[in-house]
Enzyme design. Structure first.
Site, short mmCIF file in Angstrom:
data_model
loop_
_atom_site.label_atom_id
_atom_site.label_comp_id
_atom_site.label_asym_id
_atom_site.label_seq_id
_atom_site.Cartn_x
_atom_site.Cartn_y
_atom_site.Cartn_z
N ARG A 166 20.83 -8.72 -19.16
CA ARG A 166 21.45 -7.71 -20.01
C ARG A 166 22.25 -6.73 -19.15
O ARG A 166 21.82 -6.37 -18.06
CB ARG A 166 20.32 -6.98 -20.75
CG ARG A 166 20.76 -5.85 -21.61
CD ARG A 166 19.69 -5.50 -22.64
NE ARG A 166 18.56 -4.78 -22.06
CZ ARG A 166 17.49 -4.42 -22.75
NH1 ARG A 166 17.39 -4.73 -24.03
NH2 ARG A 166 16.50 -3.76 -22.19
N GLY A 195 7.98 -3.41 -19.49
CA GLY A 195 6.80 -4.27 -19.42
C GLY A 195 7.16 -5.73 -19.25
O GLY A 195 6.30 -6.57 -18.97
N ARG A 196 8.44 -6.02 -19.44
CA ARG A 196 8.87 -7.41 -19.22
C ARG A 196 10.32 -7.45 -18.76
O ARG A 196 11.03 -8.41 -19.01
CB ARG A 196 8.71 -8.22 -20.50
CG ARG A 196 9.38 -7.64 -21.73
CD ARG A 196 9.42 -8.66 -22.81
NE ARG A 196 9.85 -8.13 -24.07
CZ ARG A 196 10.10 -8.87 -25.11
NH1 ARG A 196 9.98 -10.18 -25.04
NH2 ARG A 196 10.48 -8.33 -26.23
N ASP A 211 18.23 -3.19 -27.70
CA ASP A 211 17.05 -3.90 -28.20
C ASP A 211 17.28 -4.56 -29.56
O ASP A 211 16.99 -3.99 -30.61
CB ASP A 211 15.81 -2.99 -28.27
CG ASP A 211 14.54 -3.84 -28.39
OD1 ASP A 211 14.65 -5.07 -28.56
OD2 ASP A 211 13.43 -3.27 -28.31
N ASP A 225 2.32 -10.41 -21.66
CA ASP A 225 2.55 -11.44 -20.64
C ASP A 225 3.84 -11.23 -19.84
O ASP A 225 4.12 -11.97 -18.89
CB ASP A 225 2.53 -12.84 -21.27
CG ASP A 225 3.61 -13.01 -22.33
OD1 ASP A 225 4.46 -12.10 -22.49
OD2 ASP A 225 3.62 -14.06 -23.01
N GLY A 226 4.64 -10.23 -20.25
CA GLY A 226 5.86 -9.95 -19.52
C GLY A 226 6.98 -10.96 -19.75
O GLY A 226 8.01 -10.93 -19.09
N ASP A 257 12.23 4.97 -27.69
CA ASP A 257 12.47 4.19 -26.47
C ASP A 257 13.61 3.19 -26.68
O ASP A 257 14.05 2.55 -25.73
CB ASP A 257 11.19 3.46 -26.01
CG ASP A 257 10.58 2.60 -27.10
OD1 ASP A 257 10.20 3.15 -28.14
OD2 ASP A 257 10.51 1.37 -26.92
N1 ATP Z 1 5.64 -9.77 -23.85
C1 ATP Z 1 5.56 -8.54 -23.36
N2 ATP Z 1 4.88 -8.30 -22.23
C2 ATP Z 1 4.79 -7.07 -21.70
N3 ATP Z 1 5.36 -5.99 -22.25
C3 ATP Z 1 6.06 -6.15 -23.38
C4 ATP Z 1 6.20 -7.43 -24.00
N4 ATP Z 1 6.94 -7.28 -25.12
C5 ATP Z 1 7.26 -5.97 -25.20
N5 ATP Z 1 6.74 -5.29 -24.16
C6 ATP Z 1 6.85 -3.86 -23.89
O1 ATP Z 1 6.53 -3.14 -25.07
C7 ATP Z 1 7.37 -2.01 -25.21
C8 ATP Z 1 8.07 -2.00 -26.55
O2 ATP Z 1 8.62 -3.27 -26.80
P1 ATP Z 1 10.06 -3.53 -27.40
O3 ATP Z 1 9.98 -4.83 -28.10
O4 ATP Z 1 10.61 -2.32 -28.07
O5 ATP Z 1 10.86 -3.65 -26.05
P2 ATP Z 1 11.60 -4.88 -25.45
O6 ATP Z 1 12.30 -5.60 -26.51
O7 ATP Z 1 10.70 -5.66 -24.57
O8 ATP Z 1 12.57 -4.15 -24.46
P3 ATP Z 1 13.91 -3.29 -24.60
O9 ATP Z 1 13.60 -2.06 -25.39
O10 ATP Z 1 14.16 -2.99 -23.17
O11 ATP Z 1 14.95 -4.15 -25.21
C9 ATP Z 1 8.30 -2.02 -24.04
O12 ATP Z 1 7.75 -1.17 -23.07
C10 ATP Z 1 8.27 -3.45 -23.57
O13 ATP Z 1 8.52 -3.59 -22.18
#
Ligand code: ATP
Length: 493
Positions: free
Chosen positions: A177, A93-94, A263, A126-127, A253
């Site tokens: 990363r 999502g980001r 993560d 917001d991605g 995930d």
């Molecule tokens: N600010 C954001 N905007 C859009 N999607 C988000 C945002 N923050 C988190 N997500 C999405 O929410 C989900 C869970 O978030 P989580 O914090 O575990 O992941 P992350 O830290 O963004 O990514 P990763 O697991 O790849 O390190 C993921 O699908 C992530 O892409």
């Protein structure tokens, strides 16, 4: 004039082999990308030319606003159990997979941007990412690597010039990363939950090619893939526990097929030894507490097993369940063996005996009772091995409590007959003096938020050599002062 060779020699297997498992996507435009940290050592391992990347062009690439030659970035889809509840659709999502490269040792690596803007999987987010959490992931991931624990790595962090609103205005940032892959238990779950068995098979074959190539083409390859993940994850969690790491958000995930830590959202290292330690502000029930990590990992692996059942024994579900349960049932023993081995090394012991478990647990219960700093305990214990237990005893409110245990441990060392100085040396090679102490991480992040990176660079430098004592950096080895208070971390910020 000869054309410059491309900065990255992409060789994108995910895009090629798994159409329908991602969407092609691009990073959002941002005003002023600026390189904040760049990992030259890692760039070298990856066979990348730092001179080309430590430039404004590099900053634009790492911010996601400029596509390097040959890139076709994409966002991967996945699902996942988050705090025990299933989310059928997560995905990057980001984040964006910029592409894959083959590193200088022949291994395939993902280069991924995290915080590069919204994608079709953003679910209203917001991605974006902000500088504190981006640098936190950089610091913790690189510290993990220096501790010899499998992990994703950090190649670069850039600020974007944007202001992002979280709990206030924050500087926007993007992390680059590097990972052996971004295949997650949740990637399998996405397709399994939709009943797309053939896609699960494609994914499993891809995972085998990437992480267990010896299994390719074998008739029992799917159960053996599962066995491999069980073994890698049991070893990984044992490593976390041995070093005092709390991942904090062990959702499926965030559980990799490669066995790498991924993560670094709400993670932290413990100071006082406490199996109930929780740092994440949202983990109210302590689901992901320090001491629960092995149990949770086994639970996550059960979710992976479920996705693989139709592949393991296509015409006999009962048999598939039996085979997968047998592999999953080995997790506690594999974990315990890895933990016992690691703990023996931490205590300078070489021989395996029947009393090991009891010796270790007695020690840990005393540490817990007296809230003793986990990291310093082992470091000072190495001095006790050469007859200088003073610094160790000072860690205890009531040092007499550890004296009996010390005697028992010294007897074990004597029975093994190694020279005390050699024991000390061996212990100091496996017990870090420097871990990313929470107060030091916060100090570095706070000053980075104001555009000042001195403390960040100093911390990164110290953490590169965690076993090597350095004069002048004593404060990096100390637990947080009382005034720092209880520590809280935050997810996904
Ligand atoms: N600010 C954001 N905007 C859009 N999607 C988000 C945002 N923050 C988190 N997500 C999405 O929410 C989900 C869970 O978030 P989580 O914090 O575990 O992941 P992350 O830290 O963004 O990514 P990763 O697991 O790849 O390190 C993921 O699908 C992530 O892409």
């Amino acid at each position: 004039m000869t054309a410059r060779p491309p900065i990255f020699q992409f060789d994108n297997s995910y895009a090629r082999d798994l159409p329908g498992f991602y969407v092609a996507w691009e990073g959002a435009k941002v005003p002023t990308p600026q390189l904040v940290v760049f990992n030259r050592e890692l760039a070298k391992e990856l066979g990348l030319d730092s001179n080309l990347l430590e430039t404004s062009e590099g900053a634009e690439i790492f911010a996601g606003v400029r596509q390097p030659d040959g890139a076709s970035p994409l966002a991967q889809v996945y699902a996942g159990h988050q705090f025990g509840g299933f989310s059928p659709q997560l995905g990057d999502g980001r984040a964006l997979l910029l592409g894959e490269i083959i590193d200088s040792t022949g291994n395939r690596k993902d280069i991924q941007l995290k915080g590069s803007g919204p994608t079709p999987f953003s679910r209203g987010g917001d991605g974006k990412a902000v500088v504190g959490p981006v640098l936190r992931e950089y610091i913790l991931g690189e510290a993990m690597h220096a501790l010899g624990i499998p992990t994703t790595r950090a190649l670069a962090a850039v600020t974007t010039g944007e202001t992002i609103y979280r709990d206030g205005p924050k500087p926007g940032a993007v992390l680059t990363r590097v990972a052996a892959s971004h295949l997650r238990v949740g990637t399998f779950q996405y397709f399994a939950a939709r009943g797309e068995t053939e896609k699960v098979r494609q994914l499993a074959d891809y995972a085998i090619a990437r992480h267990d190539p010896d299994l390719a083409g074998q008739p029992d390859r799917y159960i053996r893939l599962f066995r491999g993940v069980v073994e890698r994850q049991a070893a990984l969690v044992a490593n976390w526990v041995l070093v005092g790491f709390v991942h904090g958000v062990m959702n499926t995930d965030n559980t990799t097929i490669s066995g790498e830590t991924i993560d670094y959202g709400p993670c932290a290292f413990i100071d006082a030894y406490d199996p109930a330690a929780v740092f994440s502000s949202i983990d109210h029930g302590g689901r992901y507490a320090f001491g629960r990590q092995p149990v949770i990992m086994q639970w996550n692996l059960a979710r992976l097993a479920e996705t693989l059942l139709p592949l393991i024994q296509p015409d006999d579900l009962d048999k598939a369940v039996e085979l997968a349960s047998a592999e999953l049932g080995r997790f506690p023993d594999i974990y315990r063996a890895a933990w016992l081995n690691g703990m023996r090394a931490k205590l300078g012991l070489v021989e395996e005996t029947a009393e090991d478990q009891d010796l270790f647990e007695t020690m840990l219960s005393i540490l817990q009772e007296q809230s003793v700093d986990y990291t310093l305990f082992f470091r000072h214990l190495s001095e006790a091995a050469v007859g200088a237990p003073q610094k160790l005893r000072e860690l205890f409110v009531d040092p007499t409590q550890i004296d009996g245990w010390l005697e028992r441990w010294m007897q074990r060392l004597e029975s093994e007959g190694r020279a005390p100085a050699d024991t000390r040396t061996a212990m100091n090679l496996v017990n870090p003096l420097y871990i990313p102490r929470n107060h030091k991480v916060e100090e570095a992040l706070q000053s980075a938020e104001t555009g000042e990176y001195f403390l960040l660079n100093e911390l990164l430098d110290i953490l590169k050599a965690p076993y090597e004592e350095r004069t002048g950096f004593e404060s990096y080895a100390l637990p947080a002062p009382e005034a720092f208070g209880p520590y809280q971390t935050f997810c996904g910020t």
